[in-house]
Design a protein around this motif. Structure first.
Motif, short mmCIF file in Angstrom:
data_model
loop_
_atom_site.label_atom_id
_atom_site.label_comp_id
_atom_site.label_asym_id
_atom_site.label_seq_id
_atom_site.Cartn_x
_atom_site.Cartn_y
_atom_site.Cartn_z
N PRO A 194 0.84 -1.20 0.00
CA PRO A 194 0.00 0.00 0.00
C PRO A 194 0.87 1.25 0.00
O PRO A 194 2.07 1.17 0.28
CB PRO A 194 -0.77 -0.12 1.30
CG PRO A 194 0.16 -0.88 2.20
CD PRO A 194 0.93 -1.82 1.32
N GLN A 236 1.40 -1.28 5.69
CA GLN A 236 2.04 0.00 5.98
C GLN A 236 3.02 -0.11 7.16
O GLN A 236 2.67 -0.65 8.20
CB GLN A 236 0.97 1.04 6.31
CG GLN A 236 0.19 1.46 5.09
CD GLN A 236 -0.87 2.46 5.42
OE1 GLN A 236 -1.35 2.51 6.55
NE2 GLN A 236 -1.24 3.28 4.44
N TYR A 291 -2.67 -3.45 0.48
CA TYR A 291 -3.04 -2.87 -0.81
C TYR A 291 -4.50 -3.21 -1.10
O TYR A 291 -4.89 -4.37 -1.07
CB TYR A 291 -2.14 -3.44 -1.90
CG TYR A 291 -2.52 -3.02 -3.30
CD1 TYR A 291 -2.21 -1.74 -3.75
CD2 TYR A 291 -3.19 -3.88 -4.15
CE1 TYR A 291 -2.56 -1.34 -5.02
CE2 TYR A 291 -3.53 -3.50 -5.43
CZ TYR A 291 -3.22 -2.23 -5.86
OH TYR A 291 -3.56 -1.84 -7.13
N ASP A 292 -5.29 -2.20 -1.36
CA ASP A 292 -6.69 -2.51 -1.65
C ASP A 292 -7.13 -1.91 -2.98
O ASP A 292 -8.30 -1.72 -3.24
CB ASP A 292 -7.60 -2.04 -0.52
CG ASP A 292 -7.41 -0.57 -0.22
OD1 ASP A 292 -6.55 0.05 -0.88
OD2 ASP A 292 -8.11 -0.03 0.66
#
Lengths: 736, 458, 201, 250
Positions: free
Chosen positions: A361, A460, A554-555
């Motif tokens: 992310p 993160q 990560y989205d």
């Protein structure tokens, strides 16, 4: 009387006088208990990719560095370079006060001045200099130092180049092309069943060796999994290649076509994911026929049968991951190579999955990522601008372009077109030697900071760097000694009435910036450290060495596979009998750690050579050319020549030679100054045509024996025989 | 076989006391030379104390080098004394008479040299070598490790040194009495003290003779043990290939006798050349010692051969690698050839010729060769063994002695030379009483038709 | 034997007797002398100056009276030597600690004014070390205090086992040799480990 | 800790040859700086070293790595030959070297089949400022004495002492107890612990990988076991999918 008699008697027995004294300090600091140690968590800055470390501190001195068990990137592990950090802290040649040049530039005559004097001199020299004429060259900076530098460049409108010799521009471009990602993804080796690597020396120097080393350990043997299989494709037997189950030699620059050939095999045999195949081949419109293994075999030097075997293994042993980088990227067709390699990942359907390529992310609270390097193209433009006197002032921090740029002597010459060069280095590296004013910054163990690991572990992470010891030159007083780089930038902004926009009103120093950053993280109210008040959050973050949120993954959308690059590009390279393969040896990294004696004395894994620059050459070829170990060999490219000691061994192709990076510093203190040769200096300034990155693997060279012989210092036996464990009493083998 | 040169006792006294009562012109320069070499060696030693063992050529894995070679070599040389004195005395070999003392003195000084080579200059911290040699450490409550051959070494060597010193002293008493009676003043007082009141009474003679014989018998086990123990320094080790051999003890002893007896032969020649004692050391004596040497050398060669048989019989790869290194790789190959020829193949065939055996010059050359060869033999056992080409081929290394090291090696040789020279200045090198006894023993009288010895041995 | 080889008179009986006595006496004397010498040398190595009666403790920059503080005031050793229960060194107190009392107490005393000078000038006091073990000995106070503390009820009673009755010393001096034999004997007597790596590593 | 038997298990298949252990050891144990001259004199000191062996010729060539450190043998050849007991086996299964007792006969080094004993040929030297880094828990060795891997005994001592003081138990594999090399190894090829503790990681590995009653069912072997040294370091065989099985002790 008795006392003096004891002293005399003891002196006669050779007891140093200081051992006969006990100093009672004025006040005892709370945490300083004689003979007890503390471990403080911070971030390692020696490696290119920051890892979390803990430092053992006793009586105010750093003693030992170990990995931080909590830190997600390295989970308690570290490497030789991180361990040697204490030597950079206590290096005997550290600069202990601001210096101003007294003689001609580059002569090496310096005078100590006070900080206020130095800063005001710079300020006065900067007056009338427009923002464009002020250039900042730093190593890639992330975290809060990155944002401070950004606000400095914003305030002045100046250019900021993030320079490192072995840049990651091509890799980043390829990740963007193939996966559509702005930050580096994590290659999940530990969960992969099969790893196929093209040129990425990921166990030794590539991107994040500690993280990959940790993964590799689990990949080989861990509870509840089969031993993984690993095939490495590279032109030299690197340390990573030596650890692969199969090392496949490929002609330098042909990694891309090889990967495409494998793709063709997988697609033809119907082993790939259908959706991915359709997308990669643009529903079959992309013609891969020219990549038939029999064709590719001829150009790449890999037998067609091997290509089919590997493609088959790669497609069937899942999860599999393909990694490209290092020397595969270091050609004029580097981006093509990496695109082709990374596209393979779609075929086995491992993108953003366990055991494959895991996307990272974006960092939280808008922090910059730590590894956005500028391309060589930009750096050579800077060099041209310098030569044309378009640059009035040059600030250099943690970067050493005068060492690492090809044809560095020309760059050094170009620097005479600059009025003011300010170096922030704490060590006389090659660039600092050409500076006008040196403002030594703190060692990273004395300093504040944050770090955003790139690649992160899939979520993160913000690493926190704190001073584990008081600045070593503190005793020189406030006007001398070392200072934080960010603080100097802030002060400069103030003096030139161009104040930096800092986050918050009472933020005055870089430490405040870091604390303010922690406050923002605290505001997120998630992640590894949770607490009711900011104080304990701050303490928690410092204690654990950082903040991370395993949930923040990560989205974004899953990327669609781009079309395979089907128009093959031949690597362009010069003339010469041998392909030159520069490589990072275990200790010296890209030359930045050459000044540390432990790392100079660290045997290179393959050659076990130390303290020298050597040239690896195939043993049979060497015999042909009548070159023995220790022969001084002149390695000549169209850009110049260096001398190195021959080291013949069987792990390199007869048409390539390999030279370690890290020798031949013109500065850098007693352990690296004028030791060995700088392989960068003979590289041809070829670039990857898409990204402008330096094609550092594209130079071709010729060899010439000079007739001299020097003993090549190394750890293995003295005779140039090949060490072979004939009776298998040392390393017995099993086929599993 | 012995020629009959009857000498009067007065003549014997005059001849053999020349070295004590007069000073030849070459004596001072010779002594000066040895002292100079010794001092150079001592300064090298001082330098080593100051700088560390780094000044030698030793490295990893060749941790032992010229010092240890020298230690073994001088222990070997020292075997001459007992061989000549004790064994030949017990076997009543007549020709031993003029050379016993020289051999014993050589033993004493070479033992001192050996001690100088091994515990003193060999160790990393010589100032702490007392923990090893005189290990009686009441203050710390830590004692010595009696499992270590390095603990057996000093005890064996010290015992041997004590025994051989006693040997020399006991045999000296009658001669000291003679010198005492031929000197005046302070010198007379000194010799009087050393002569312990010897007056030549029958009882004194008897005691002196019995003491000699007793010591001979008692010292024989020491003689066997000393070099066995030295060989165990090597034979107990499993690390270096080709050392852990059961043959080592007898092999070392016979090698020691080989080099020791050769050294005595060299010394005999030197004595004749230096003081012109050709009436006492005749070609007959050289002939006898050369015949002995043929036997000893061949016996030694047999053990040497056996060692190789053992190696070749097992064909252990590690040992074969080491043997290959020892024999086929430069510079060891040519050292090996030099060793073989100097230690056996040149001298022994030459000794088969009567002319060589009876020639001062040729005996000098051949016996010197033997000792060159025997020094090399120890070097070839120790250094290639330690280089360990075998298993950890990764870090095997070579070795060559440094200048500093060679200076200290020379020092140990100079010590022997210096000691012998000083000894001859103070004491007679050929036992007067023993020669006289030989003369008496050689007197023959005619009884009836038969010629029989005039006196009967006790 | 030619006549005249040995021209010495037979010594008289009395001469033989005297020589014999002298010889045997000399031998015995030498042995006794050696043993005595060994003892003296060992003792000298242990406590150099005690043998000659010179050990009165070194002169310190401030004549700190343990007698006053320990004996009269009854202060515990650990009040000043705080580190002794946690770590290796017993540690000397910081000047700041002294000043907690001596800001007000002891006006007019010359030594205390010295102390105040140190405090105001900011210089550390260089005390002369009385007890020292060599570098290769890792002596840690803490386990000793812990062990003996259980036996003798707290740290206070244990210090004097090695340091003597400091409370009665005007100048602190070393009372035990603190040589290895001393340590080992005590370790044996107290069932403490005598493995070399207990102290040497 | 007296009833412990410390030992190590080294998975050769995991070792990448990265040399992290080498620097970790030098940093923890005050190993003198190996200068160029010292390498040329072949006197470099690395208590743990990584050896590299070649196999085959290009292109079918393999380079194999193995870390070698003191094996802390139960029947150590170095121990009986030291005349002064400077090296001996202690009751924690360790082969220890007492520097101040050592006189430097170098007998032990000759007799060590693993070549892991190192001699201080010179007085170690550091530039003034680098001495600040030296670990106060470890004696700086003077010239003329042997040194070798101690399994970082200073950490064992400090940790067990502090655990005693604070009245806590030490877990298996606790980092403050483990040798520096083990903590550093990125691939966890080195595992260290107490063989007497049946639940420790090393015991489990030994149980799983070593042969029992003659049946060989794992990758475990002890280096040069044929010499009868009974080392306390277990190696796990390298896996090479193309290799024929070989046995360590012939």
């Amino acid at each position: 009387m008795g006392g003096s008699a004891t002293a005399v008697a003891a002196a006669a027995c050779g007891v140093p006088e200081k051992e006969l004294l006990v100093q009672a300090p004025l006040e005892m600091p709370e945490d300083l208990v004689t003979g007890l140690d503390n471990w403080y968590a911070t971030i390692d800055r020696q490696n290119r990719n920051g890892i979390g470390i803990v430092v053992r501190v006793m009586e105010g001195r750093a003693k030992k560095i170990e990995g931080n068990v909590d830190y997600p990137v390295n989970v308690g592990k570290h490497n030789a370079i991180a361990d040697a950090g204490v030597q950079s802290l206590y290096h005997p040649d550290r600069i202990s006060a601001p210096l101003v040049r007294t003689g001609e530039r580059g002569e090496g005559n310096w005078e100590e001045i006070s900080w206020t004097d130095a800063v005001s001199r710079i300020a006065s020299r900067l007056e009338g200099v427009s923002g464009e004429e002020l250039v900042l060259v730093t190593s890639p900076i992330g975290g809060h130092m990155g944002s401070v530098v950004n606000s400095f460049t914003d305030a002045f409108g100046s250019t900021h180049l993030q320079y490192e010799p072995l840049e990651r521009t091509v890799l980043q471009a390829s990740i963007k092309n193939v996966f559509g990602q702005d930050v580096m993804p994590d290659f999940d080796i530990e969960n992969a069943a099969y790893v196929l690597s093209f040129g990425a020396d990921f166990l030794n120097g590539w991107v994040s060796p500690v993280r990959f080393g940790r993964g590799y350990g689990d990949f080989r043997h861990a509870e509840g999994r089969e031993r993984g299989t690993f095939t490495h494709i590279e032109s030299r037997l690197s340390m990573t290649a030596a650890n692969a189950d199969d090392w496949i030699y490929v002609k330098p620059g042909y990694e891309g076509v090889l990967a495409l050939s494998m793709a063709k095999v997988i697609i033809d045999e119907g082993l790939g994911d259908d959706a991915a195949v359709a997308s990669l081949t643009q529903n079959g419109t992309n013609d891969l026929s020219q990549f038939d293994p029999s064709n590719v075999s001829a150009v790449s030097g890999v037998p067609a049968q091997r290509i089919r075997e590997i493609a088959h293994e790669f497609a069937t042993k899942r999860p599999a991951v393909a990694i490209g980088g290092g020397s595969a990227a270091a050609h004029t067709n580097g981006l093509f190579n990496l695109n082709a390699v990374h596209s393979l990942n779609y075929l086995v359907g491992n993108v953003n999955k366990k055991g494959g390529v895991i996307f990272n992310p974006m960092p939280p609270i808008g922090l910059p990522v730590g590894s956005r390097s500028s391309s060589f193209q930009q750096m050579s433009t800077l060099s041209d601008r310098m030569a044309n006197r378009e640059v009035k002032a040059l600030f250099v921090r943690e970067a050493d372009p005068f060492y690492g740029m090809p044809s560095s002597s020309e760059v050094r010459k170009a620097s005479f077109g600059v009025d003011l060069i300010v170096s922030f280095s704490g060590q006389f590296d090659d660039t600092t030697a050409m500076a006008d004013i040196v403002l030594p910054e703190h060692n990273y163990l004395e300093d504040w900071g944050t770090d955003v690991p790139d690649p992160g572990p899939g979520y993160q992470v913000v690493g926190f760097q704190q001073p584990v010891v008081r600045p070593f030159f503190e005793n020189r007083g406030g006007h001398l000694g070392t200072k934080n780089f960010g603080d100097v930038l802030i002060t400069l902004g103030e003096i030139l009435s161009n104040p930096l926009s800092l986050p918050g009103d009472d933020v005055k120093t870089f430490k405040d910036v870091v604390e303010q950053g922690a406050r923002s993280l605290y505001g997120l109210n998630r992640g590894s450290v949770k607490s009711d008040d900011f104080r304990s959050f701050w303490q928690g973050v410092l204690q654990r060495g950082g903040w991370w949120d395993t949930g923040a993954r990560y989205d974004g959308p899953s990327p669609t596979p781009p079309a395979l690059p089907v128009s093959p590009q031949e690597p362009i390279s010069g003339s010469g009998e041998f392909a030159l393969v520069p490589f990072e040896s275990a200790g010296l990294s890209d030359g930045r750690t050459s000044d540390l004696p432990w790392l100079q004395a660290l045997p290179d894994p393959i050659s076990t050579a130390v303290w020298h620059t050597w040239v690896e050459i195939n043993n049979k070829k060497a015999e042909e050319m009548d070159i023995r170990e220790g022969d001084v060999v002149e390695v000549t490219s169209p850009r110049g020549s260096i001398k190195a000691l021959a080291y013949p061994h069987p792990g390199i192709s007869p048409d390539a030679v390999a030279v370690p990076i890290g020798g031949g510093h013109l500065g850098g203190g007693r352990y690296s100054k004028e030791r060995g040769s700088n392989v960068f200096s003979i590289l041809e300034p070829l670039t990857d045509d898409k990204t402008g990155a330096l094609a550092w693997g594209a130079t071709r060279v010729s060899l010439r024996k000079t007739g001299d012989w020097v003993r090549l210092s190394k750890f293995e036996n003295t005779k140039p025989d090949i060490s072979e464990d004939t009776h298998r009493k040392i390393i017995p083998l099993t086929n599993g | 076989m012995q020629e009959h040169v009857q000498l009067t006792q007065k003549q014997i006294n005059e001849d053999l006391l020349t070295s004590v009562l007069g000073t030849p012109r070459w004596w001072w320069p010779a002594l000066g030379f040895f002292v100079l070499v010794f001092l150079i060696g001592m300064s090298a030693f001082g330098y080593m104390l100051n700088q560390g063992v780094g000044v030698t050529g030793l490295n990893r894995p060749v941790f032992w080098g010229a010092f240890m070679v020298n230690f073994v070599f001088f222990i070997g040389i020292s075997h001459a004394g007992i061989m000549i004195s004790a064994i030949l005395r017990l076997t009543q070999a007549e020709w031993r008479r003029p050379i016993t003392r020289a051999a014993e003195v050589l033993t004493v000084f070479s033992l001192m040299s050996a001690l100088m080579a091994a515990p003193l200059v060999h160790v990393g911290r010589p100032w702490r070598a007392d923990l090893w040699v005189f290990p009686y450490d009441f203050a710390r409550g830590v004692w010595i490790n009696i499992r270590s051959p390095f603990v057996w070494d000093p005890s064996a060597v010290m015992t041997y040194l004590t025994a051989s010193t006693l040997f020399v002293l006991i045999a000296l008493i009658p001669d000291l009495a003679i010198i005492r009676d031929r000197s005046t003043g302070l010198k007379r007082k000194l010799y009087a003290g050393m002569a312990l009141g010897f007056r030549g009474t029958p009882r004194q003679w008897k005691l002196q003779t019995i003491a000699g014989i007793l010591l001979s018998a008692l010292v024989l086990p020491v003689f066997v043990s000393v070099h066995s123990i030295v060989s165990w320094d090597f034979a107990v080790q499993i690390g270096p290939e080709a050392w852990h051999s059961t043959i080592f003890a007898p092999y070392f002893i016979i090698g020691a006798i080989h080099s020791g007896v050769s050294a005595v032969a060299t010394l005999m020649v030197v004595m004749v050349w230096a003081w012109g004692w050709n009436k006492y050391i005749t070609p007959d004596h050289l002939d006898a010692i050369a015949r002995l040497l043929i036997i000893v050398a061949t016996a030694w060669f047999f053990f040497f051969f056996l060692e190789w048989v053992f190696a070749l019989y097992t064909l252990e790869p590690a040992e074969m690698a080491m043997r290959k290194l020892q024999v086929f790789e430069s510079p060891w190959s040519w050292l090996f050839v030099v060793f073989l020829f100097t230690a056996y193949f040149i001298p022994v065939p030459m000794w088969l010729f009567r002319g060589v055996r009876r020639s001062l010059f040729w005996m000098f050359v051949t016996t010197i060769l033997v000792n060159v060869g025997m020094w090399l033999e120890r070097f070839l056992i120790i250094v290639p063994g330690l280089m360990r080409r075998s298993e950890f081929i990764f870090d095997w290394g070579s070795y060559h002695p440094s200048i500093i090291e060679l200076a200290m090696v020379a020092m140990t040789f100079a010590w022997v030379g210096m000691g012998m020279l000083v000894f001859t200045k103070v004491f007679p090198l050929i036992p007067l009483f023993d020669i006289k006894e030989g003369m008496v023993g050689r007197d023959e009288i005619r009884i009836g038709r038969r010629i029989v010895p005039a006196s009967i041995r006790e | 034997m030619i006549p005249g080889d040995f021209q010495i008179r037979k010594p008289s009986r009395i001469q033989v007797l005297i020589l014999g006595i002298l010889g045997i006496g000399g031998l015995v004397g030498a042995v006794v002398g050696l043993v005595l010498g060994a003892f003296v040398i060992t003792a000298w190595l242990g406590l150099p100056l005690d043998v000659f009666g010179l050990n009165e403790g070194p002169e310190q920059p401030i004549a700190f009276p343990h007698t006053t503080h320990v004996k009269s005031l009854g202060m515990d050793c650990t009040f000043c030597h705080r580190n002794v229960t946690v770590g290796a060194a017993a540690s000397v107190p910081a000047v700041g600690l002294c000043m907690t009392c001596h800001k007000t107490i002891g006006d007019g005393n010359e030594e205390i004014s010295k102390l105040r000078d140190y405090h105001s000038s900011g210089l550390p006091i260089n005390w002369v070390r009385v007890h020292r073990v060599p570098d290769h000995v890792n002596f840690i106070h803490e386990p000793h205090i812990r062990h003996f503390g259980e036996k003798y009820g707290g740290p206070a009673g244990t210090c004097q086992l090695c340091h003597g009755d400091v409370g009665r010393m005007v100048k602190v001096k070393q009372v035990r040799s603190l040589k290895m034999g001393d340590c080992v004997d005590c370790h044996k007597a107290n069932d403490a480990p005598t493995d070399c790596t207990t102290c040497h590593y | 800790m007296a009833d412990a038997k410390w030992g190590m298990v080294i998975d050769v298949d995991k070792c990448t040859g990265c040399q992290a252990c080498v620097v970790a050891c030098q940093s923890e144990n005050n190993v003198p700086i190996n200068t160029e001259d010292i390498f040329n004199q072949r006197r470099a000191i690395e208590w743990i070293r990584v050896e590299r062996y070649w196999e085959g010729e290009f292109p079918d060539v393999k380079a194999r790595f193995i870390p070698v450190l003191c094996q802390h043998c139960d029947d150590a050849p170095c121990e009986p030959v030291c005349p002064v007991f400077a090296t001996y086996h202690n009751n924690e299964g360790m082969n220890v070297q007492i520097y101040n007792r050592c006189i430097g006969t170098r007998f032990c080094a000759n007799n060590c089949p693993y070549h892991v004993r190192y001699f201080n040929f010179w007085e170690p030297e550091w530039p003034d400022t680098l001495t600040h880094q030296l670990n106060p828990d470890v004696t700086v060795r003077s010239r003329g004495i042997m040194e070798k891997c101690t399994f970082c005994v200073q950490r064992i001592r400090r940790t067990s002492r502090e655990a005693d003081r604070d009245g806590r138990e030490i877990e298996d594999g606790a980092r403050e107890l483990s040798p520096a090399c083990v903590n550093s190894c990125p691939t966890s090829a080195l595992v260290w612990g107490d063989f007497n503790n049946k639940n420790s990681k090393v015991s489990n590995l030994a149980e799983k990988e070593m042969s029992h009653n003659g049946s060989h069912h794992g990758r475990g072997y002890k280096m040069m076991e044929n010499l009868g040294t009974s080392p306390n370091v277990i190696y796990l065989k390298k896996i090479d999918k193309h290799a024929k099985e070989t046995v360590a002790h012939e």
